[in-house]
Design a protein around this motif. Structure first.
Motif, PDB file in Angstrom:
ATOM      1  N   GLU A 161       0.808  -1.221   0.000  1.00  0.00           N
ATOM      2  CA  GLU A 161       0.000   0.000   0.000  1.00  0.00           C
ATOM      3  C   GLU A 161       0.842   1.272   0.000  1.00  0.00           C
ATOM      4  N   ASP A 162       2.163   1.169   0.213  1.00  0.00           N
ATOM      5  CA  ASP A 162       3.023   2.349   0.195  1.00  0.00           C
ATOM      6  C   ASP A 162       3.119   2.935  -1.214  1.00  0.00           C
ATOM      7  N   ALA A 163       3.376   4.240  -1.293  1.00  0.00           N
ATOM      8  CA  ALA A 163       3.559   4.895  -2.592  1.00  0.00           C
ATOM      9  C   ALA A 163       4.760   4.287  -3.314  1.00  0.00           C
ATOM     10  N   LEU A 164       4.648   4.188  -4.633  1.00  0.00           N
ATOM     11  CA  LEU A 164       5.703   3.563  -5.428  1.00  0.00           C
ATOM     12  C   LEU A 164       6.946   4.443  -5.499  1.00  0.00           C
ATOM     13  N   ARG A 165       8.106   3.772  -5.561  1.00  0.00           N
ATOM     14  CA  ARG A 165       9.389   4.442  -5.729  1.00  0.00           C
ATOM     15  C   ARG A 165      10.095   3.835  -6.935  1.00  0.00           C
ATOM     16  N   LEU A 166      10.395   4.664  -7.911  1.00  0.00           N
ATOM     17  CA  LEU A 166      11.012   4.213  -9.161  1.00  0.00           C
ATOM     18  C   LEU A 166      12.355   4.895  -9.364  1.00  0.00           C
ATOM     19  N   ILE A 167      13.302   4.156  -9.926  1.00  0.00           N
ATOM     20  CA  ILE A 167      14.592   4.705 -10.315  1.00  0.00           C
ATOM     21  C   ILE A 167      14.744   4.547 -11.818  1.00  0.00           C
ATOM     22  N   VAL A 168      15.199   5.592 -12.489  1.00  0.00           N
ATOM     23  CA  VAL A 168      15.489   5.522 -13.919  1.00  0.00           C
ATOM     24  C   VAL A 168      16.963   5.830 -14.117  1.00  0.00           C
ATOM     25  N   GLY A 169      17.689   4.895 -14.699  1.00  0.00           N
ATOM     26  CA  GLY A 169      19.098   5.115 -14.996  1.00  0.00           C
ATOM     27  C   GLY A 169      19.248   5.839 -16.326  1.00  0.00           C
ATOM     28  N   VAL A 170      19.986   6.961 -16.324  1.00  0.00           N
ATOM     29  CA  VAL A 170      20.172   7.768 -17.536  1.00  0.00           C
ATOM     30  C   VAL A 170      21.661   7.975 -17.780  1.00  0.00           C
ATOM     31  N   ASP A 171      22.115   7.635 -18.981  1.00  0.00           N
ATOM     32  CA  ASP A 171      23.530   7.815 -19.315  1.00  0.00           C
ATOM     33  C   ASP A 171      23.724   8.621 -20.593  1.00  0.00           C
ATOM     34  N   GLY A 172      22.641   9.145 -21.150  1.00  0.00           N
ATOM     35  CA  GLY A 172      22.757   9.937 -22.370  1.00  0.00           C
ATOM     36  C   GLY A 172      22.503   9.161 -23.635  1.00  0.00           C
ATOM     37  N   SER A 173      22.312   7.853 -23.546  1.00  0.00           N
ATOM     38  CA  SER A 173      22.105   7.043 -24.745  1.00  0.00           C
ATOM     39  C   SER A 173      20.645   7.087 -25.180  1.00  0.00           C
ATOM     40  N   SER A 174      20.399   6.654 -26.413  1.00  0.00           N
ATOM     41  CA  SER A 174      19.030   6.575 -26.916  1.00  0.00           C
ATOM     42  C   SER A 174      18.201   5.598 -26.091  1.00  0.00           C
ATOM     43  N   HIS A 175      18.838   4.532 -25.625  1.00  0.00           N
ATOM     44  CA  HIS A 175      18.118   3.532 -24.839  1.00  0.00           C
ATOM     45  C   HIS A 175      17.682   4.093 -23.480  1.00  0.00           C
ATOM     46  N   SER A 176      18.537   4.890 -22.856  1.00  0.00           N
ATOM     47  CA  SER A 176      18.132   5.464 -21.572  1.00  0.00           C
ATOM     48  C   SER A 176      17.056   6.535 -21.780  1.00  0.00           C
TER      49      SER A 176
END
Length: 318
Positions: A161-176
């Motif tokens: 029931e806790d609020a969701l916590r998300l991490i997004v890894g960004v390195d400058g690539s098209s995939h990120s």
């Protein structure tokens, strides 16, 4: 998107696949989608009765056939049970069950090649003897060989029931960049928090997402400008009401993402595959592989569709 999202769910009745079913409700998936729940019986498909076979032990062949039939029947039962559960969680989805006999990993991969889903969801294999989460052979093979995005699902670290916590890894690539777009496009409950993490590892870090082509790791002005670029990149997340913060660290990206997920008790990490085209597939980068294998939470490795990737490459080259 005008087309419905297509989701292939691998299920075998294990605790890991049970966690994957529950994790679907915490993945921000749309209310309308097309899902295929697939169970792969780890058996050879023996010839049917009446087929001429050179076999010194006919009774052994019959036993093998009987075992294969029984395994396939159990696989059908498991797939249908999981299918009903997914329907209950997502009444707006078109959900069907399927069971085949094959090597589990390759059965899923071949079906994905035929059906072209947007996302494959599989459970992990649990913990190693040292207490670290590791991938089982099936999950690992699917992660490395699938042409589309793959979500390695794990049980939540905190109350559901806790609020969701998300991490997004960004390195400058098209995939990120595609990972950022994926999170922005999903449907998240109110209060969902996102940390966009960029780790500058080595002397230079490439960027094809902002005005900087290269970012010097130890150049404070370059790092500051990169942070400003990241703040602009995350504006779509904030526009969707996501509580978004930008984190820039120096050092290993794989270590930073795993440690941040552990410390913050994240629910999921989104990361681009950032692979190179090889034999028609997008190979997995070392950072994505390490994070998917060792993060304590669910990890979604994003592989952009080929046409989307080609459009980005064309835009970048102009």
């Amino acid at each position: 998107m005008s087309e419905k999202m297509k989701i292939l769910i691998g299920y075998d009745g294990s605790k890991c696949s049970e966690a994957a079913l529950e994790d679907l409700r915490r993945a921000g998936l749309p209310a309308s989608a097309e899902a295929l729940v697939m169970t792969v019986a780890d058996v050879w498909l023996w010839p049917e009765e009446g087929t001429t076979v050179t076999e010194p032990d006919p009774l052994g062949l019959e036993r093998a056939r009987a075992h294969a039939r029984q395994a396939l029947e159990e696989a059908r039962r498991l797939a249908e049970v999981a299918c009903q559960r997914v329907r209950a969680h997502f009444p707006g989805w078109e959900v069907r069950a399927e069971a085949i006999g094959d090597s589990p990993a390759w059965g899923l991969i071949k079906r994905a090649d035929e059906w072209s889903p947007d996302l494959i969801v599989v459970g992990s294999h649990g913990r190693s003897a040292l207490g670290r989460f590791v991938l089982g052979s099936v999950s690992q093979k699917v992660l490395y060989e699938a042409r589309c995005s793959v979500r390695i699902a794990r049980a939540p670290l905190r109350p559901a029931e806790d609020a969701l916590r998300l991490i997004v890894g960004v390195d400058g690539s098209s995939h990120s960049h595609a990972a950022l777009e994926t999170v922005a496009a999903r449907v998240w409950p109110e209060g969902t928090a996102v940390r966009v993490l960029s780790a500058l590892d080595g002397v230079l870090s490439p960027s094809d997402m902002g005005p900087l082509r290269w970012i010097a790791r130890d150049d404070e002005s370059s790092v500051a400008r990169w942070r400003e670029d990241l703040e602009r990149m995350v504006s779509p997340l904030r526009a969707r009401g996501l509580l978004t913060t930008v984190v820039v660290q120096r050092g290993s990206a794989k270590r930073a993402l795993i440690e941040e997920a552990e410390k913050w008790q994240a629910d999921a990490v989104f990361i681009g595959a950032r692979g190179l085209r090889s034999s028609g597939r997008l190979s997995l980068g070392s950072v994505a592989a390490a994070v998917a294998s060792r993060a304590p939470c669910s990890v979604e490795v994003i592989r952009p569709r080929e046409d989307d990737l080609n459009r980005k490459d064309e835009t970048t080259s102009k």
